[in-house]
Design an enzyme around this catalytic site. Structure first.
Site, PDB file in Angstrom:
ATOM      1  N   LYS A 171     -35.036  40.698 -29.497  1.00 39.57           N
ATOM      2  CA  LYS A 171     -34.042  41.200 -28.551  1.00 39.57           C
ATOM      3  C   LYS A 171     -34.510  42.535 -27.980  1.00 39.57           C
ATOM      4  CE  LYS A 171     -28.993  41.582 -28.128  1.00 39.57           C
ATOM      5  NZ  LYS A 171     -27.702  41.449 -28.854  1.00 39.57           N
TER       6      LYS A 171
ATOM      7  N   GLU B 129     -26.457  33.391 -31.004  1.00 41.67           N
ATOM      8  CA  GLU B 129     -27.181  34.517 -31.576  1.00 41.67           C
ATOM      9  C   GLU B 129     -27.059  34.541 -33.100  1.00 41.67           C
ATOM     10  OE1 GLU B 129     -27.583  39.329 -30.661  1.00 41.67           O
ATOM     11  OE2 GLU B 129     -25.829  38.225 -29.955  1.00 41.67           O
TER      12      GLU B 129
ATOM     13  N   LEU C   2       9.825  38.140 -41.808  1.00 41.77           N
ATOM     14  CA  LEU C   2      10.346  37.819 -40.477  1.00 41.77           C
ATOM     15  C   LEU C   2      11.629  38.610 -40.235  1.00 41.77           C
ATOM     16  CD1 LEU C   2      10.012  36.031 -37.943  1.00 41.77           C
ATOM     17  CD2 LEU C   2      11.363  34.277 -39.118  1.00 41.77           C
ATOM     18  N   SER C   3      11.563  39.580 -39.322  1.00 43.67           N
ATOM     19  CA  SER C   3      12.677  40.504 -39.131  1.00 43.67           C
ATOM     20  C   SER C   3      13.668  40.063 -38.067  1.00 43.67           C
ATOM     21  CB  SER C   3      12.134  41.885 -38.752  1.00 43.67           C
ATOM     22  OG  SER C   3      11.568  41.844 -37.439  1.00 43.67           O
TER      23      SER C   3
ATOM     24  N   ILE D  16      10.727  41.037 -31.963  1.00 49.06           N
ATOM     25  CA  ILE D  16       9.681  40.413 -31.148  1.00 49.06           C
ATOM     26  C   ILE D  16       8.360  40.304 -31.902  1.00 49.06           C
ATOM     27  CG2 ILE D  16       8.145  40.872 -29.192  1.00 49.06           C
ATOM     28  CD1 ILE D  16      10.488  41.574 -27.532  1.00 49.06           C
ATOM     29  N   ASP D  17       7.944  41.365 -32.584  1.00 47.45           N
ATOM     30  CA  ASP D  17       6.605  41.375 -33.178  1.00 47.45           C
ATOM     31  C   ASP D  17       6.440  40.324 -34.270  1.00 47.45           C
ATOM     32  OD1 ASP D  17       5.886  43.403 -31.467  1.00 47.45           O
ATOM     33  OD2 ASP D  17       6.284  44.998 -32.885  1.00 47.45           O
ATOM     34  N   SER D  18       7.327  40.308 -35.246  1.00 50.29           N
ATOM     35  CA  SER D  18       7.197  39.318 -36.318  1.00 50.29           C
ATOM     36  C   SER D  18       7.419  37.910 -35.773  1.00 50.29           C
ATOM     37  CB  SER D  18       8.169  39.620 -37.458  1.00 50.29           C
ATOM     38  OG  SER D  18       9.512  39.567 -37.022  1.00 50.29           O
TER      39      SER D  18
ATOM     40  N   CYS E   2     -27.726  37.700 -25.529  1.00 50.49           N
ATOM     41  CA  CYS E   2     -26.394  38.311 -25.416  1.00 50.49           C
ATOM     42  C   CYS E   2     -26.357  39.541 -24.505  1.00 50.49           C
ATOM     43  CB  CYS E   2     -25.865  38.644 -26.807  1.00 50.49           C
ATOM     44  SG  CYS E   2     -24.062  38.907 -26.822  1.00 50.49           S
TER      45      CYS E   2
END
Length: 705
Positions: free
Chosen positions: A114, A45, A355-356, A359-361, A175
């Site tokens: 469309k 598209e 970077l701690s 888990i997240d970082s 689409c």
């Protein structure tokens, strides 16, 4: 006898307003399609200008440049002897439409606008385009003079029509029309159209591929026919990642599957199918044939061209089973591809991540490592564009990446920003993970900067704020936490701008964020802290899925540092330690678990529930765990927290969209950011329901006695 057609569906990594690059990729895809023997080439598209042009669609320049690109396609020898189906915006009678332009041998056959526009969630097509509302109606479209000179045509057909070749009939969908309850392919199939095409701009969302594949299979299961779907791929300039998944099906069976995540800018999927299989499949469906005999016919644009080959030796494509990724694999691949597109197109030199050791970082770091792994694999597979991009990013014309860890050291800088509240365990976890992925790791201490800022405050006010552990109030405690968090944001951007300079290397780094979708929903982060970054690859992913992703990376990449990260309780480490141990945990701070947050998020966004409806749903779902009064307290606490913190969504770092309950304020989740956080009317309704339930329970107890 057989009428065997070879069709091509293309997945292209287009970029909004990159007309030069978009043209090159379209031509490359047509050339590959011809090489594979295809006689019909379908592209995604709005591939000429890019899907994500947004308000640039209002500009006449976008229309002009799209026609200029179309002119280049028409005059190219590459486009000869193959029907080309391309997407671009077209203005007809001063109304702007999202169109397919279908052409063959320097002649435009049809411009098909469309019919059903996408206007929910991430999509705002009605803002820029109008739907074609005249079913089976065709008008004359007067071509621009630059196109008239090339084609010798003054006007062409514009509207809801189909292409009739010498051997078959082809109808277009765009689409959203596949997802609509009254999809055009239904009536087209009844009118004898045998091949349906769908040019898509469909983004990735976790677990969405199953829905898309099921829809394509269902299009021809009841009505017969061939369905060809082409889709965009990559990041074309915003939060979405278009995930390819080109596919071709016949009579309810998938016969060709394109890649979902890939660093290849151009992918061409082909299949060879026998039109006689469509005829025989339809012939025995009595109910279909009875309806088909009464259907109103489509206008057919006749073309003196055949798609099929009569060579009986040509083999046809056989049905296959679709190969799905797990959600953990999707997280590993999708955001990584998105990061790569953003990095190479922004022309920066790499990434920086605070970077701690949590888990997240760590998830963000693993996604960058996965990106490096994919880059190395693409180079080994001979992808010259990826190799060119890598060499430009690292500023070395002879460099060839061999191994993900080594490449990570060139592209990725991690930084542990310690304070007096940081534990030794998180420092060790961050250092060990950095070593295992190969990032350039920096460790620094922010205490000096924090004390300087608090010192200025004390100098101005004469007051010394204290942490709660030291006798301070909740206001003091929160303010001191926020100072630490915001200092880290300032240092992250300073390092991103100058750390390469200190190492004698050119360029700057993009700062990566690592707030997950649940924390954003709850507002559990400091405004303008380390969550404030350039981009965030995990901002649309739940904590539950991130935990599973960490386990996947531990096993997939043998990153043993992740085992201790998984087992550690999530903590911001912004309050003083007690006897050297962490005294603060995220779930205790929030007053709810991440699992509960995920449930609240899905009910709020997907199920469209306010406080009262959510309470009514959860008293049944949680009846084995909590009393109605306890459920009421939980729901109230969530909505109060959500309302108080909603303003933070206005400054949320642009995040990879991966989850259907994302609170992204940009365009996906449009809400006020100033609420009456007391929800007085709504909460009173909950309280009345709790009392009513209590009364009914007491009455039932008396009756039993």
């Amino acid at each position: 006898m057989g009428r065997k057609v070879t069709l091509a569906a293309c997945s292209l990594n287009q970029w909004a307003l990159d007309f030069e690059g978009n043209l090159g990729r379209i031509l490359q895809s047509i050339e590959i399609a011809r090489t594979k023997g295809a006689r019909y080439r379908l592209g995604p598209e709005l591939e000429i200008c890019g899907y994500g042009c947004a308000d640039h669609f209002y500009e006449s320049d976008t229309l002009l440049h799209s026609f200029q690109v179309l002119a280049k396609l028409l005059e190219s020898p590459i486009t000869q002897d193959i029907i080309c189906d391309v997407g671009m915006p077209v203005m007809h009678k001063n109304v702007r439409y999202n169109c397919r332009v279908i052409f063959l041998n320097r002649k435009i056959l049809l411009i098909r606008p469309k019919i059903t526009l996408a206007n929910a969630g991430n999509y705002r097509e009605l803002r820029w385009f109008s739907p074609w509302s005249k079913a089976r109606h065709v008008e004359e479209y007067f071509l621009p003079r630059m196109i008239q000179k090339l084609t010798g045509q003054e006007t062409v057909a514009f509207g809801d029509a189909v292409i009739a070749t010498r051997d078959t009939c082809v109808g277009s969908e765009i689409c959203e029309e596949l997802w609509a309850p009254n999809s055009p392919h239904i009536e087209m199939g009844l009118d004898g159209i045998e091949i349906f095409t769908n040019s898509s701009g469909s983004h990735h969302e976790l677990r969405k591929a199953h829905t898309r594949v099921d829809l394509v299979k269902s299009t021809t299961a009841k009505n017969g026919g061939i369905y060809v779907l082409a889709n965009l791929k990559g990041c074309d300039g915003d939060r979405l990642y278009y995930d390819g998944c080109a596919m071709i099906s016949v009579n309810g069976h998938i016969v060709a599957q394109g890649s979902q995540f890939s660093l290849d800018d151009v992918e061409v999927l082909t299949a060879t199918l026998d039109l006689e299989d469509v005829s025989s499949y339809r012939a025995e469906i009595s109910s279909r044939n009875l309806v088909a005999s009464r259907v109103q016919p489509y206008h057919r644009v006749k073309v003196d061209f055949a798609l099929s080959s009569l060579d009986v030796r040509v083999s046809t494509s056989e049905p296959i089973e679709w190969q799905y990724y797990s959600p953990e694999e999707e997280i590993s691949l999708g955001p990584a591809c998105w990061l790569w597109d953003y990095l190479r197109r922004s022309k920066q030199a790499g990434f920086l991540l605070p970077l701690s050791g949590g888990i997240d970082s760590s998830c963000t770091a693993c996604i960058v490592f996965s990106m490096c792994h994919q880059v190395c694999q693409s180079v080994k597979n001979g992808n010259q564009q990826v190799l060119f991009d890598v060499r430009r990013i690292v500023n070395n014309e002879t460099y060839t990446p061999q191994e993900a860890r080594e490449l990570c050291g060139r592209l990725f800088t991690t930084c542990y920003m310690a304070s007096e509240n940081s534990s030794q365990s998180t420092q060790d976890r961050a250092r060990l993970l950095a070593e295992q992925i190969g990032s350039y790791h920096i460790k620094l201490n922010i205490d000096m900067a924090v004390k300087a800022i608090v010192g200025v405050f004390t100098l101005v006010t004469g007051q010394v704020p204290k942490f709660r552990l030291h006798g301070g109030s909740s206001r003091e405690n929160l303010a001191l936490q926020n100072v630490q968090a915001r200092v880290r944001m300032l240092l992250a951007y300073l390092l991103a701008q100058l750390s390469l300079w200190t190492r004698g290397m050119p360029g700057a780094l993009l700062v990566l964020g690592s707030a997950n979708v649940d924390e954003s929903l709850r507002g559990y982060f400091t405004k303008y802290d380390c969550a404030s970054a350039d981009i965030n690859p995990i901002g649309g992913i739940s904590k539950t899925d991130l935990r599973r992703f960490i386990q996947y990376c531990l096993e997939k990449f043998q990153l043993t540092a992740l085992s201790s990260i998984i087992s550690a309780p999530p903590t911001a480490e912004l309050e003083p330690l007690e006897d050297g141990e962490v005294s603060q945990t995220d779930e205790a701070d929030m007053g709810m678990t991440y699992a509960e947050l995920s449930i609240y998020g899905r009910l709020r966004k997907i199920a469209k529930m306010g406080p009262y409806s959510m309470f009514c749903r959860l008293i049944g779902a949680w009846k084995e765990m909590w009393t109605p009064a306890q459920v009421a307290d939980k729901v109230k606490h969530f909505f109060q927290s959500y309302a108080i913190n909603r303003h933070k969504m206005t400054t949320l770092t642009p995040s990879y969209h991966a989850e259907s309950y994302s609170p992204d304020d940009n365009r996906f989740d449009l809400r006020p950011f100033l609420y009456n956080a007391g929800w007085s009317w709504q909460f009173r309704c909950i309280d009345e329901e709790v009392l009513a339930l209590k009364g009914r329970d007491e009455q039932s107890f008396e009756e039993v006695d």
